[in-house]
Design an enzyme around this catalytic site. Structure first.
Site, PDB file in Angstrom:
ATOM      1  N   SER A 133       0.837  -1.192   0.000  1.00 17.10           N
ATOM      2  CA  SER A 133       0.000   0.000   0.000  1.00 17.10           C
ATOM      3  C   SER A 133       0.876   1.247   0.000  1.00 17.10           C
ATOM      4  CB  SER A 133      -0.850  -0.014   1.273  1.00 17.10           C
ATOM      5  OG  SER A 133      -1.447   1.235   1.489  1.00 17.10           O
ATOM      6  N   TYR A 157      -2.336  -0.719  10.916  1.00 17.26           N
ATOM      7  CA  TYR A 157      -2.564  -1.286   9.572  1.00 17.26           C
ATOM      8  C   TYR A 157      -1.318  -1.081   8.706  1.00 17.26           C
ATOM      9  CZ  TYR A 157      -3.814  -1.379   4.665  1.00 17.26           C
ATOM     10  OH  TYR A 157      -3.796  -1.621   3.308  1.00 17.26           O
ATOM     11  N   LYS A 161       1.589  -3.746   6.772  1.00 19.95           N
ATOM     12  CA  LYS A 161       2.080  -3.739   5.374  1.00 19.95           C
ATOM     13  C   LYS A 161       3.606  -3.588   5.350  1.00 19.95           C
ATOM     14  CE  LYS A 161      -1.824  -4.305   3.264  1.00 19.95           C
ATOM     15  NZ  LYS A 161      -2.130  -5.597   2.660  1.00 19.95           N
TER      16      LYS A 161
HETATM   17  P1  NAD Z   1     -11.372  -6.099   0.751  1.00 19.25           P
HETATM   18  O1  NAD Z   1     -11.608  -6.071   2.216  1.00 19.25           O
HETATM   19  O2  NAD Z   1     -12.498  -5.758  -0.147  1.00 19.25           O
HETATM   20  O3  NAD Z   1     -10.820  -7.533   0.321  1.00 19.25           O
HETATM   21  C1  NAD Z   1     -10.006  -8.322   1.157  1.00 19.25           C
HETATM   22  C2  NAD Z   1     -10.579  -9.730   1.174  1.00 19.25           C
HETATM   23  O4  NAD Z   1      -9.763 -10.548   2.007  1.00 19.25           O
HETATM   24  C3  NAD Z   1     -12.005  -9.782   1.735  1.00 19.25           C
HETATM   25  O5  NAD Z   1     -12.832 -10.498   0.839  1.00 19.25           O
HETATM   26  C4  NAD Z   1     -11.842 -10.523   3.063  1.00 19.25           C
HETATM   27  O6  NAD Z   1     -12.992 -11.293   3.392  1.00 19.25           O
HETATM   28  C5  NAD Z   1     -10.611 -11.383   2.800  1.00 19.25           C
HETATM   29  N1  NAD Z   1      -9.856 -11.743   3.996  1.00 19.25           N
HETATM   30  C6  NAD Z   1      -9.402 -10.929   4.970  1.00 19.25           C
HETATM   31  N2  NAD Z   1      -8.721 -11.647   5.900  1.00 19.25           N
HETATM   32  C7  NAD Z   1      -8.731 -12.927   5.478  1.00 19.25           C
HETATM   33  C8  NAD Z   1      -8.205 -14.131   6.001  1.00 19.25           C
HETATM   34  N3  NAD Z   1      -7.538 -14.158   7.165  1.00 19.25           N
HETATM   35  N4  NAD Z   1      -8.392 -15.262   5.325  1.00 19.25           N
HETATM   36  C9  NAD Z   1      -9.085 -15.276   4.153  1.00 19.25           C
HETATM   37  N5  NAD Z   1      -9.613 -14.167   3.622  1.00 19.25           N
HETATM   38  C10 NAD Z   1      -9.448 -13.003   4.270  1.00 19.25           C
HETATM   39  O7  NAD Z   1     -10.120  -5.160   0.472  1.00 19.25           O
HETATM   40  P2  NAD Z   1      -9.521  -4.646  -0.910  1.00 19.25           P
HETATM   41  O8  NAD Z   1      -9.798  -3.199  -1.007  1.00 19.25           O
HETATM   42  O9  NAD Z   1      -9.901  -5.531  -2.000  1.00 19.25           O
HETATM   43  O10 NAD Z   1      -7.979  -4.795  -0.578  1.00 19.25           O
HETATM   44  C11 NAD Z   1      -7.235  -5.946  -0.942  1.00 19.25           C
HETATM   45  C12 NAD Z   1      -5.826  -5.812  -0.425  1.00 19.25           C
HETATM   46  O11 NAD Z   1      -5.257  -4.618  -0.934  1.00 19.25           O
HETATM   47  C13 NAD Z   1      -5.724  -5.694   1.105  1.00 19.25           C
HETATM   48  O12 NAD Z   1      -4.593  -6.425   1.517  1.00 19.25           O
HETATM   49  C14 NAD Z   1      -5.527  -4.219   1.344  1.00 19.25           C
HETATM   50  O13 NAD Z   1      -4.802  -3.970   2.520  1.00 19.25           O
HETATM   51  C15 NAD Z   1      -4.727  -3.810   0.120  1.00 19.25           C
HETATM   52  N6  NAD Z   1      -4.897  -2.398  -0.249  1.00 19.25           N
HETATM   53  C16 NAD Z   1      -6.153  -1.900  -0.460  1.00 19.25           C
HETATM   54  C17 NAD Z   1      -6.298  -0.545  -0.773  1.00 19.25           C
HETATM   55  C18 NAD Z   1      -7.663   0.066  -0.954  1.00 19.25           C
HETATM   56  O14 NAD Z   1      -7.758   1.278  -0.862  1.00 19.25           O
HETATM   57  N7  NAD Z   1      -8.707  -0.689  -1.220  1.00 19.25           N
HETATM   58  C19 NAD Z   1      -5.165   0.269  -0.913  1.00 19.25           C
HETATM   59  C20 NAD Z   1      -3.909  -0.285  -0.706  1.00 19.25           C
HETATM   60  C21 NAD Z   1      -3.783  -1.636  -0.373  1.00 19.25           C
HETATM   61  C1  WQD Z   2      -8.627  10.535   1.109  1.00 26.89           C
HETATM   62  C2  WQD Z   2      -8.815  11.997   1.488  1.00 26.89           C
HETATM   63  C3  WQD Z   2      -9.369  12.397   3.795  1.00 26.89           C
HETATM   64  C4  WQD Z   2     -13.268  10.626   4.041  1.00 26.89           C
HETATM   65  C5  WQD Z   2      -6.552   5.086   2.520  1.00 26.89           C
HETATM   66  C6  WQD Z   2      -5.643   4.369   3.488  1.00 26.89           C
HETATM   67  C7  WQD Z   2      -4.401   3.952   2.763  1.00 26.89           C
HETATM   68  C8  WQD Z   2      -4.748   3.155   1.506  1.00 26.89           C
HETATM   69  C9  WQD Z   2      -5.658   3.917   0.620  1.00 26.89           C
HETATM   70  C10 WQD Z   2      -5.013   0.843   2.038  1.00 26.89           C
HETATM   71  C11 WQD Z   2      -8.185  12.371   2.831  1.00 26.89           C
HETATM   72  C12 WQD Z   2     -10.483  12.841   2.874  1.00 26.89           C
HETATM   73  C13 WQD Z   2     -12.042  11.065   3.574  1.00 26.89           C
HETATM   74  C14 WQD Z   2     -14.278  11.596   4.298  1.00 26.89           C
HETATM   75  C15 WQD Z   2     -12.770  13.329   3.596  1.00 26.89           C
HETATM   76  N1  WQD Z   2      -5.500   1.956   1.802  1.00 26.89           N
HETATM   77  N2  WQD Z   2     -11.802  12.390   3.365  1.00 26.89           N
HETATM   78  N3  WQD Z   2     -13.994  12.911   4.056  1.00 26.89           N
HETATM   79  O1  WQD Z   2      -6.535   7.970   3.755  1.00 26.89           O
HETATM   80  O2  WQD Z   2      -5.751   8.631   1.418  1.00 26.89           O
HETATM   81  O3  WQD Z   2      -5.925   6.267   2.045  1.00 26.89           O
HETATM   82  O4  WQD Z   2      -6.836   4.277   1.374  1.00 26.89           O
HETATM   83  O5  WQD Z   2      -3.845   0.532   2.069  1.00 26.89           O
HETATM   84  O6  WQD Z   2      -3.667   3.206   3.672  1.00 26.89           O
HETATM   85  O7  WQD Z   2      -5.327   5.221   4.560  1.00 26.89           O
HETATM   86  O8  WQD Z   2      -7.984   7.530   1.714  1.00 26.89           O
HETATM   87  O9  WQD Z   2     -10.296   7.912   1.062  1.00 26.89           O
HETATM   88  O10 WQD Z   2      -9.718   7.754   3.525  1.00 26.89           O
HETATM   89  O11 WQD Z   2      -9.002   9.738   2.239  1.00 26.89           O
HETATM   90  O12 WQD Z   2     -12.564  14.538   3.410  1.00 26.89           O
HETATM   91  O13 WQD Z   2     -15.385  11.256   4.745  1.00 26.89           O
HETATM   92  O14 WQD Z   2     -10.234  12.201   1.643  1.00 26.89           O
HETATM   93  O15 WQD Z   2      -9.235  13.268   4.870  1.00 26.89           O
HETATM   94  O16 WQD Z   2      -7.628  13.631   2.702  1.00 26.89           O
HETATM   95  P1  WQD Z   2      -6.499   7.686   2.305  1.00 26.89           P
HETATM   96  P2  WQD Z   2      -9.325   8.188   2.156  1.00 26.89           P
END
Ligand code: NAD
Ligand code: WQD
Length: 356
Positions: A133, A157, A161
């Protein structure tokens, strides 16, 4: 070997990014096995994936209900299928929840991943794409974020990562036959253009209220929430709101995973290598609101609020490395991302469930 003969294990494949990537893998000819415990997803999402790819390709998809924390759940899968690579999405991702309950995050994200490595090693399956991430850049001192920046985590969190990146580097260093690609995602916005699959956060919500910007905007647009709190309007940015890099789940993230998997199969001695999946410029919170209003034709009432602790002024990615080494670049602009997100939201105002 062509992609049609290869099988990919997708952990967390029922989730937001997982479903979009599975659709693309199947369309590209891969066989896919999902393992997911449905902690933050529902089986309906997998049914929709099958619907999208059609009856023939859905034969190449199998779903296994299982939890990575139970090594036995993994042990059941590996002897029956020779996985050519693993895409490891499964994990918990809600920053605020991780601050209140760090043990849940360490248990799920760390133990789950360590089990996965153990079982992969036991069956000599050593190619992995890992969901890292942008959070590993913490509050970057410079932008755009380049892959060799010093890494920092700002919350539990983020620490999972960061630790998991370090664990990957250590394992690969000690056992050089591993190939591990760490993909550092920036913020995904949008949904599959069919409107059938999209983001439907369960555990990432605080009493049903999403923490992240786009799911929140979406709920205001469909009338589930009255207004959007805009956190911060005094940042030194073009309009005072915070800026970050956004990419489409299909034409950014899923494509990025396909490119990474191709690299795993086409290059020798990859080692353990990180790539940003993001864009080289950012969009502000207020710009996102305006773009979503335009795409949906709905007014999004806003309330200007103080900054949210821990947020950066602006975060976006250098994408040169992924472009050069993976041949990948995010496609689609904000307008298209919002259009697809609105299609998903308007067709599914309560996500995968019907109105409670
Ligand atoms: P999501 O929660 O929609 O998908 C994750 C899936 O993993 C879910 O279906 C959940 O049920 C499953 N899961 C969680 N723990 C598990 C376990 N112990 N065993 C089996 N299944 C399990 O999330 P997403 O947005 O699709 O994110 C996927 C990955 O990408 C995550 O690792 C997340 O940290 C990373 N990521 C997401 C974002 C984002 O903004 N969505 C950004 C950066 C990184
Ligand atoms: C974006 C901007 C908020 C909600 C997150 C995780 C990061 C990664 C990506 C997983 C910020 C603003 C938000 C609201 C707002 N995920 N905001 N009102 O924090 O950039 O990233 O997702 O790995 O680890 O932290 O995303 O969508 O929460 O925020 O004004 O109700 O929107 O303050 O500036 P972020 P976000």
């Amino acid at each position: 070997m062509g992609s049609s003969e290869k099988t990919i294990l997708v952990t967390g494949g029922a989730g937001f990014i997982g479903t979009h990537t599975v659709v693309q893998l199947l369309n590209d000819g891969y066989r896919v096995s999902i393992i997911d415990n449905l902690d933050n997803s529902v089986i309906e999402a997998v049914h929709r994936v099958k619907d999208l790819v059609g009856p023939e390709l859905s034969q190449k998809l199998d779903f296994n209900l299982g939890d990575l924390r139970n090594r036995d759940d993994l042990e059941k899968l590996f002897p029956k299928t020779k996985f050519d690579a693993v895409i490891h999405f499964a994990g918990l991702k809600a920053v605020a929840e991780s601050v209140g309950n760090p043990r849940r995050y360490f248990d799920n994200n760390l133990i789950g991943t360590i089990n996965l490595y153990e079982v992969m090693a036991k069956y000599n399956r050593k190619k992995m794409v890992f969901s890292s991430s942008a959070t590993v850049y913490g509050q970057p001192e410079k932008i755009p974020c380049v892959e060799d920046f010093e890494l920092k985590a700002m919350n539990p969190y983020g620490r999972t990562k960061l630790f998991l990146e370090e664990i990957a580097r250590d394992i690969q260093k000690a056992e050089p036959d591993w190939s591990i690609i760490l993909l550092r995602y920036f913020n995904p916005v949008g949904a599959h253009e069919s409107g059938k699959i999209g983001e439907d956060p369960k555990c990432c919500s605080n009493r049903g209220i999403p923490n992240n910007l786009m799911p929140y905007i979406q709920q205001v647009a469909v009338g589930r929430l009255p207004e959007l709190n805009v956190f911060g309007h005094d940042y030194p940015t073009k309009d005072g709101s915070a800026v970050c890099s956004r990419l489409h789940p299909c034409y950014g993230l899923a494509d990025g995973h396909i490119a990474a998997v191709r690299k795993l199969f086409s290059s020798e001695n990859i080692g353990c290598i990180a790539y940003n999946l993001g864009t080289g410029s950012g969009t502000s919170v207020l710009e996102m609101v305006a773009a979503f209003e335009k795409a949906s034709g709905k007014k999004i009432p806003i309330k200007l609020c103080p900054r949210r602790p821990g947020d950066a002024t602006a975060v976006y990615a250098s994408t040169e490395k992924a472009q050069k080494e993976l041949g990948w670049k995010a496609k689609y602009g904000i307008a298209e991302m919002c259009k697809d997100q609105w299609k998903w939201a308007s067709n599914n105002p309560w996500g995968y469930q019907s109105k409670p």
